[in-house]
Write an enzyme that holds these catalytic residues in place. Structure first.
Site, PDB file in Angstrom:
ATOM      1  CG  ASP A  66      -1.861  -1.206   1.235  1.00  0.00           C
ATOM      2  OD1 ASP A  66      -2.258  -1.655   0.146  1.00  0.00           O
ATOM      3  OD2 ASP A  66      -2.151  -1.719   2.336  1.00  0.00           O
ATOM      4  CE  LYS A 122       2.289  -2.558  -4.304  1.00  0.00           C
ATOM      5  NZ  LYS A 122       2.057  -2.154  -2.900  1.00  0.00           N
ATOM      6  CD  GLN A 179       0.662  -8.918  -2.612  1.00  0.00           C
ATOM      7  OE1 GLN A 179       1.311  -9.545  -3.431  1.00  0.00           O
ATOM      8  NE2 GLN A 179      -0.584  -8.601  -2.807  1.00  0.00           N
ATOM      9  N   GLY A 224      -4.564  -4.404  -3.731  1.00  0.00           N
ATOM     10  CA  GLY A 224      -5.556  -3.368  -3.991  1.00  0.00           C
ATOM     11  C   GLY A 224      -4.788  -2.131  -4.393  1.00  0.00           C
ATOM     12  CG  HIS A 225      -2.085  -2.119  -6.955  1.00  0.00           C
ATOM     13  ND1 HIS A 225      -1.189  -2.662  -7.835  1.00  0.00           N
ATOM     14  CD2 HIS A 225      -1.806  -2.682  -5.756  1.00  0.00           C
ATOM     15  CE1 HIS A 225      -0.401  -3.501  -7.190  1.00  0.00           C
ATOM     16  NE2 HIS A 225      -0.762  -3.549  -5.930  1.00  0.00           N
TER      17      HIS A 225
HETATM   18  P1  GDP Z   1      -0.787   0.285  -3.548  1.00  0.00           P
HETATM   19  O1  GDP Z   1      -1.413  -0.976  -3.060  1.00  0.00           O
HETATM   20  O2  GDP Z   1       0.677   0.334  -3.292  1.00  0.00           O
HETATM   21  O3  GDP Z   1      -1.117   0.596  -4.980  1.00  0.00           O
HETATM   22  O4  GDP Z   1      -1.426   1.458  -2.683  1.00  0.00           O
HETATM   23  P2  GDP Z   1      -2.991   1.635  -2.295  1.00  0.00           P
HETATM   24  O5  GDP Z   1      -3.699   2.112  -3.488  1.00  0.00           O
HETATM   25  O6  GDP Z   1      -3.488   0.439  -1.592  1.00  0.00           O
HETATM   26  O7  GDP Z   1      -2.889   2.761  -1.189  1.00  0.00           O
HETATM   27  C1  GDP Z   1      -2.328   4.001  -1.450  1.00  0.00           C
HETATM   28  C2  GDP Z   1      -3.401   5.090  -1.230  1.00  0.00           C
HETATM   29  O8  GDP Z   1      -2.781   6.359  -1.176  1.00  0.00           O
HETATM   30  C3  GDP Z   1      -4.407   5.197  -2.356  1.00  0.00           C
HETATM   31  O9  GDP Z   1      -5.642   5.570  -1.808  1.00  0.00           O
HETATM   32  C4  GDP Z   1      -3.849   6.290  -3.228  1.00  0.00           C
HETATM   33  O10 GDP Z   1      -4.860   6.961  -3.992  1.00  0.00           O
HETATM   34  C5  GDP Z   1      -3.273   7.205  -2.210  1.00  0.00           C
HETATM   35  N1  GDP Z   1      -2.096   7.980  -2.621  1.00  0.00           N
HETATM   36  C6  GDP Z   1      -1.071   7.608  -3.430  1.00  0.00           C
HETATM   37  N2  GDP Z   1      -0.141   8.579  -3.456  1.00  0.00           N
HETATM   38  C7  GDP Z   1      -0.587   9.579  -2.659  1.00  0.00           C
HETATM   39  C8  GDP Z   1      -0.058  10.825  -2.232  1.00  0.00           C
HETATM   40  O11 GDP Z   1       1.040  11.240  -2.604  1.00  0.00           O
HETATM   41  N3  GDP Z   1      -0.804  11.549  -1.354  1.00  0.00           N
HETATM   42  C9  GDP Z   1      -2.012  11.145  -0.898  1.00  0.00           C
HETATM   43  N4  GDP Z   1      -2.659  11.923  -0.045  1.00  0.00           N
HETATM   44  N5  GDP Z   1      -2.538   9.970  -1.262  1.00  0.00           N
HETATM   45  C10 GDP Z   1      -1.822   9.183  -2.118  1.00  0.00           C
HETATM   46  P1  IMO Z   2      -0.965  -4.221  -2.206  1.00  0.00           P
HETATM   47  O1  IMO Z   2      -0.504  -4.773  -3.532  1.00  0.00           O
HETATM   48  C1  IMO Z   2      -0.977  -4.676   2.128  1.00  0.00           C
HETATM   49  C2  IMO Z   2      -0.946  -8.757   3.672  1.00  0.00           C
HETATM   50  C3  IMO Z   2      -2.157  -9.230   4.432  1.00  0.00           C
HETATM   51  C4  IMO Z   2      -1.516 -10.203   5.397  1.00  0.00           C
HETATM   52  C5  IMO Z   2      -0.413 -10.837   4.563  1.00  0.00           C
HETATM   53  C6  IMO Z   2      -0.806 -12.179   3.935  1.00  0.00           C
HETATM   54  O2  IMO Z   2      -2.240  -3.478  -2.232  1.00  0.00           O
HETATM   55  O3  IMO Z   2       0.156  -3.476  -1.564  1.00  0.00           O
HETATM   56  P2  IMO Z   2      -2.399 -12.865   1.925  1.00  0.00           P
HETATM   57  O4  IMO Z   2      -3.853 -12.641   1.713  1.00  0.00           O
HETATM   58  O5  IMO Z   2      -1.531 -12.291   0.864  1.00  0.00           O
HETATM   59  O6  IMO Z   2      -2.060 -14.303   2.194  1.00  0.00           O
HETATM   60  O7  IMO Z   2      -2.067 -12.087   3.296  1.00  0.00           O
HETATM   61  O8  IMO Z   2      -0.131  -9.916   3.525  1.00  0.00           O
HETATM   62  N1  IMO Z   2      -1.215  -8.243   2.319  1.00  0.00           N
HETATM   63  C7  IMO Z   2      -1.170  -6.939   1.998  1.00  0.00           C
HETATM   64  N2  IMO Z   2      -0.977  -5.862   2.764  1.00  0.00           N
HETATM   65  N3  IMO Z   2      -1.129  -4.534   0.799  1.00  0.00           N
HETATM   66  C8  IMO Z   2      -1.286  -5.621   0.007  1.00  0.00           C
HETATM   67  O9  IMO Z   2      -1.284  -5.542  -1.340  1.00  0.00           O
HETATM   68  C9  IMO Z   2      -1.370  -6.899   0.598  1.00  0.00           C
HETATM   69  N4  IMO Z   2      -1.551  -8.149   0.132  1.00  0.00           N
HETATM   70  C10 IMO Z   2      -1.442  -8.958   1.180  1.00  0.00           C
HETATM   71  O10 IMO Z   2      -2.792  -8.163   5.085  1.00  0.00           O
HETATM   72  O11 IMO Z   2      -0.898  -9.498   6.445  1.00  0.00           O
HETATM   73 MG    MG Z   3      -2.911  -1.623  -1.777  1.00  0.00          MG
END
Ligand code: GDP
Ligand code: IMO
Ligand code: MG
Length: 436
Positions: free
Chosen positions: A13, A16, A223, A40-41
């Site tokens: 998270d 990415k 991840q 979850g991206h």
């Molecule tokens: P990922 O799994 O690495 O793709 O990240 P996620 O999407 O799960 O979580 C990142 C969250 O931060 C998302 O809601 C993005 O829209 C948000 N985000 C990404 N970059 C920025 C930033 O520079 N500032 C803020 N406020 N939000 C951001």
């Molecule tokens: P993105 O790509 C954050 C965590 C779960 C748990 C561990 C194992 O959005 O960054 P799993 O279901 O993969 O067997 O769970 O990994 N986990 C993540 N945490 N972002 C993710 O993906 C994750 N995918 C799995 O919360 O601790």
């Molecule tokens: Mg994510």
């Protein structure tokens, strides 16, 4: 444009999806190489906000061909729904390529994921319960069902029948869960096969041919480094190779084809699920009090730190240079994208962990033993903040408040990697390029 691996450098998270979307237009292919719909991206562009679980985040650009590589585990029902969601948003999936060798998540994988977690009690990993671990278990045990098996009904039936001979007794006798018949599985899965067949490809050969022709590839990690099965905080990890090395095995491309490795790091750190997290600022419900609890709550609320896949509240903490240096090594990071710098505008002063202390010993390097990591106390530096200054519209590094510039430069210094991109908001445009 050289080929690049984009990898999470913390516990996932990190942003990415946003950074992949930002740079994807420059590449010919965008490839997911591991994980599944545990990811979850989030991609935000204008008033459009999309949550992607399986589709590479480069799908927004027609020129970049999205590829689901052999290292991914695919829940076909989720993929079909995601494609429909994108098409409804006016985003075409017609160029999607799915590896024939990717493994398929079956209903019993999801059941067993939930049941395993339940049986672990307080030691549970906190998985996303999407069946990721059990699917990779079957892959390693050479009992998995692959995408290519879906297209030959005879083979598919045989594989399901063989699998159910083992899975049904485990489901019913060990966990007291319901069992499956071959018929009901075929009824659910064979229609997916019909929808997905046009997208099947020999993706390794396709990518290698493209690279020979001088095309460029962006590998989008899911991840993060600390969730990697080998290099993460085992056993509190996911079941795949999230690190940059996984891009080669998970796509069938030799490592010599990778020119740059871009690590994504939040300006602070979050983690979902169980496991050690030295700089965590615990929420009141997790035992945090006073300044610790206030910091955790503020990071969570200002940063909107709730899981995209499960909706869970993410644990929050200060930036950790020890894990950043570790991620730099195990991935061979050439560059870093620092995200969510804007969230730190909420603080008077900002802490950064430079080393750990455990049993009287200082650790500048990530400790090998989990027992050390579990008891590691962060050694912090405290830096002046830029509280109240809205940086979300800054377009250049020089426009940032002086203390924000100093924060970024200080992180570069203590982690040893150039920060080539700074994100100051979720939108594609809210980004400062510094030599990427
Ligand atoms: P990922 O799994 O690495 O793709 O990240 P996620 O999407 O799960 O979580 C990142 C969250 O931060 C998302 O809601 C993005 O829209 C948000 N985000 C990404 N970059 C920025 C930033 O520079 N500032 C803020 N406020 N939000 C951001
Ligand atoms: P993105 O790509 C954050 C965590 C779960 C748990 C561990 C194992 O959005 O960054 P799993 O279901 O993969 O067997 O769970 O990994 N986990 C993540 N945490 N972002 C993710 O993906 C994750 N995918 C799995 O919360 O601790
Ligand atoms: Mg994510």
């Amino acid at each position: 444009m050289p080929s690049t691996v984009l990898v999470g450098a913390q516990w996932g998270d990190e942003g990415k999806g946003k950074i992949t979307d930002l740079i994807a237009s420059k590449y010919d292919y965008v490839v997911r190489y591991q994980g599944g719909n545990n990811a979850g991206h989030t991609v935000v562009h204008g008033d459009k906000k999309l949550a992607l679980h399986l589709m590479p985040s480069g799908v927004m650009y027609e020129n970049a061909i999205p590829v689901i590589g052999n290292g991914v585990v695919v829940d076909p029902g989720v993929l079909v729904k995601e494609m429909a969601m994108l098409q409804a948003e006016g985003i075409s999936c017609k160029n999607l390529k799915i590896s024939c060798d990717a493994h398929v998540i079956m209903p019993w994988h999801k059941d067993l994921d939930g049941a395993d977690e339940k049986s672990l009690g307080e030691h549970k990993i906190g998985t996303t319960k999407r069946g990721i671990g059990p699917c990779y278990q079957d892959k390693a045990a050479r009992k998995g069902i692959r995408i290519q098996d879906l297209f030959d009904e005879k083979i598919f039936r045989l594989k399901v029948e063989t699998a159910l001979k083992q899975k049904n007794p485990v489901l019913s006798k060990i966990y007291g869960l319901h069992t499956y018949t071959v018929e009901e599985i075929c009824e659910e899965y064979l229609p997916y096969a019909r929808i997905l067949k046009p997208y099947m490809a020999e993706t390794a050969h396709m990518l290698n041919s493209a690279l020979r022709e001088g095309k460029s590839v962006l590998f989008e990690g899911a991840q993060g480094t600390l969730l990697d099965i080998d290099h993460g905080t085992y056993p509190y990890v996911t079941s795949s190779s999230c690190c940059a090395g996984g891009a080669a095995t998970g796509s069938g491309v030799g490592p010599v084809n990778i020119d740059r490795v871009l690590g994504i790091e939040k300006a602070y750190v979050t983690r979902v699920g169980g496991g050690p997290f030295p700089t965590e600022q615990r929420f009141p419900e997790d035992g945090g009090v006073g300044e610790e609890a206030e910091t955790g709550e503020l990071l969570c609320s200002v940063g909107h730190e709730f899981g995209v896949t499960t909706g869970r509240k993410r644990r929050c903490g200060w930036f950790d240079a020890v894990i950043a240096r570790y991620a730099a090594e195990v991935n061979g990071l050439t560059d870093v994208a620092l995200t969510k710098l804007d969230v730190l505008s909420a603080f008077d002063t900002i802490k950064v962990c430079v080393a750990y202390e455990c049993n009287g010993k200082r650790y500048d390097y990530f400790p090998m033993q989990q027992s050390v990591l579990f008891h590691a106390k962060p050694i912090y530096e405290e830096l002046p903040g830029w509280k109240g200054e809205d940086i979300t519209a800054c377009k250049s590094f020089e426009e940032l408040p002086e203390n924000a510039q100093k924060y970024v430069e200080h992180l570069e210094e203590i982690t040893g990697v150039k920060i080539s991109i700074v994100a100051v908001g979720p939108d594609r445009d809210q980004t400062i390029m510094r030599g990427w």
